[in-house]
Design a protein around this motif. Structure first.
Motif, PDB file in Angstrom:
ATOM      1  N   SER A   1       1.062  -1.902  -0.075  1.00  0.00           N
ATOM      2  CA  SER A   1      -0.257   0.355   0.277  1.00  0.00           C
ATOM      3  C   SER A   1       0.943   1.238   0.242  1.00  0.00           C
TER       4      SER A   1
ATOM      5  N   ASN B   1       3.021   1.971  -2.852  1.00  0.00           N
ATOM      6  CA  ASN B   1       1.299   2.625  -4.262  1.00  0.00           C
ATOM      7  C   ASN B   1       1.363   3.567  -3.717  1.00  0.00           C
ATOM      8  N   TYR B   2       1.388   4.738  -2.715  1.00  0.00           N
ATOM      9  CA  TYR B   2       1.785   5.733  -2.838  1.00  0.00           C
ATOM     10  C   TYR B   2       2.531   6.415  -2.674  1.00  0.00           C
ATOM     11  N   GLY B   3       3.341   6.367  -3.150  1.00  0.00           N
ATOM     12  CA  GLY B   3       4.813   6.515  -3.054  1.00  0.00           C
ATOM     13  C   GLY B   3       5.639   7.051  -1.986  1.00  0.00           C
TER      14      GLY B   3
ATOM     15  N   TYR C   1       6.053  -4.642  -7.188  1.00  0.00           N
ATOM     16  CA  TYR C   1       5.213  -3.300  -6.258  1.00  0.00           C
ATOM     17  C   TYR C   1       5.513  -2.494  -5.546  1.00  0.00           C
TER      18      TYR C   1
ATOM     19  N   GLN D   1      -4.122  -2.445  -4.509  1.00  0.00           N
ATOM     20  CA  GLN D   1      -3.885  -1.901  -5.242  1.00  0.00           C
ATOM     21  C   GLN D   1      -4.411  -0.593  -5.914  1.00  0.00           C
TER      22      GLN D   1
ATOM     23  N   SER E   1      -4.519   4.115  -6.171  1.00  0.00           N
ATOM     24  CA  SER E   1      -3.892   5.255  -6.065  1.00  0.00           C
ATOM     25  C   SER E   1      -3.793   6.196  -5.707  1.00  0.00           C
TER      26      SER E   1
ATOM     27  N   ASP F   1      -5.191   9.001  -5.394  1.00  0.00           N
ATOM     28  CA  ASP F   1      -5.884   9.563  -6.933  1.00  0.00           C
ATOM     29  C   ASP F   1      -7.215   9.688  -6.385  1.00  0.00           C
ATOM     30  N   GLU F   2      -7.014   8.121  -6.586  1.00  0.00           N
ATOM     31  CA  GLU F   2      -7.909   7.164  -6.285  1.00  0.00           C
ATOM     32  C   GLU F   2      -8.629   7.340  -5.096  1.00  0.00           C
TER      33      GLU F   2
END
Length: 345
Positions: A43, A46-48, A73, A325, A327, A329-330
């Motif tokens: 997670s 995925n968020y950077g 990932y 999975q 982002s 933004d989502e």
């Protein structure tokens, strides 16, 4: 300041029955990987956020494939150690409506269960790290895993690294002669951020919430303020207590929310009605991953951090597999109220 999060625990091969088949119906299994701390690491990647996962894997093709999956990932795998004979496995049968999901573990004598103090160079692991995450699953695996987890927490405390824990009580794992109540308090004492639910608080810390019926489909967030206060009194290092609130209407329909207590104020998230659950395994881990991201990104805004965690976890329930999975933004789109599910094009 750049952030680097270290997580430590067991990752397993997950074998799921296709669709909603029962074990005795399945002629094949869908193979993925998952485990509480690894799910959090994915997670965050995925968020950077720079995310490193520490574990012990067997030095064979299955262990290497598992590491490759994490790398896919964006999770750091350089601190993984190798040894032992096997990767743990868990079998999953996904429930529907009034039939709950089932998990069967096959993880005895896994590589991580045989880890020992001194095998992992925590000074090297924590170089440049700002956060360390563990869960109650790891000390349940074996005496050795519990000792190494405590070793890591103490080293993180020495270095001034923030420590978070998901209490994650798993009654089927505590098999080596000690109970969660005997082992966990010493580890929790070194923890700054504690996440759990009503069962975790009671079974792990002996803190019992009153007047809560989680099977009725409605959970009152304010009822957890007293539980949070009890935890903070018992563990004075703790700065925040977060509780996930899952109301289980049936296997496909849950209500989902969370509360956060910072010692002064109780923050409550919006409540989501998740009416068509695809996969709820890893739901709590996706919450934790979202929470860590939120607390790192908005350190002065606990409400926003909590709301991000709940929205991220809500989305995880729509995704097959352990990993969330999605982002940033989502997640923020859902936080802003867009739950329409319209096609993006």
């Amino acid at each position: 300041m750049s952030q680097k999060v270290i997580s430590f625990g067991e990752i397993m091969l997950r074998l799921s029955t296709p669709g909603y088949q029962r074990f005795n119906q399945a002629s094949e299994f869908v193979a993925t990987y998952g485990g509480g701390e690894a799910n959090v690491a994915v997670s965050l990647a995925n968020y950077g956020i720079e995310s490193e996962f520490v574990t012990r894997l067997p030095k064979n093709d299955i262990g290497r494939t598992c590491a490759m999956e994490l790398r896919k990932y964006g999770v750091g795998i350089d601190q993984i150690i190798y040894g032992g004979d096997r990767l743990g496995i868990y079998f999953l049968e996904t429930g529907a409506v009034s039939r709950g999901s089932k998990v069967v573990y096959d993880r005895a004598n896994s590589a991580i269960s045989q880890v020992e103090i001194g095998m992992i160079d925590w000074d090297q692991v924590f170089d440049g790290a700002t956060w360390f995450h563990w869960t109650g699953i790891t000390p349940a695996i074996s005496q050795g895993a519990a000792a190494v987890c405590l070793e890591a927490i103490k080293k993180a405390n020495e270095k001034g690294i923030t420590v978070s824990c998901d209490l994650n009580y798993r009654k089927n794992l505590w098999k080596y002669g000690k109970t969660a109540g005997e082992v966990m308090p010493e580890l929790v004492a070194g923890t700054d951020i504690i996440l759990g639910n009503e069962e975790d608080a009671e079974k792990v810390l002996g803190v019992k919430p009153e007047g809560i019926d989680v099977t009725g489909g409605h959970v009152e967030g304010a009822a957890y303020e007293s539980v949070s206060k009890q935890i903070m009194k018992q563990f004075p290092r703790c700065k925040k207590v977060i509780t996930t609130l899952r109301g289980s209407i049936n296997a496909n329909h849950n209500s989902w929310a969370g509360v956060l207590w910072d010692g002064k104020s109780l923050y409550e998230s919006p409540t989501y009605q998740i009416t068509h659950i695809v996969d709820r395994v890893g739901g709590g881990d996706s919450f934790m991953g979202g929470l860590i991201y939120g607390l790192l990104t908005w350190p002065e805004n606990d409400q926003k951090a909590l709301n991000f965690a709940v929205a991220a976890s809500c989305l995880k329930h729509t995704i097959f597999g352990d990993f969330n999975q999605v982002s940033v933004d989502e997640v923020e789109k859902l936080m802003d109220g867009d739950a329409s599910g319209r096609v993006a094009r």
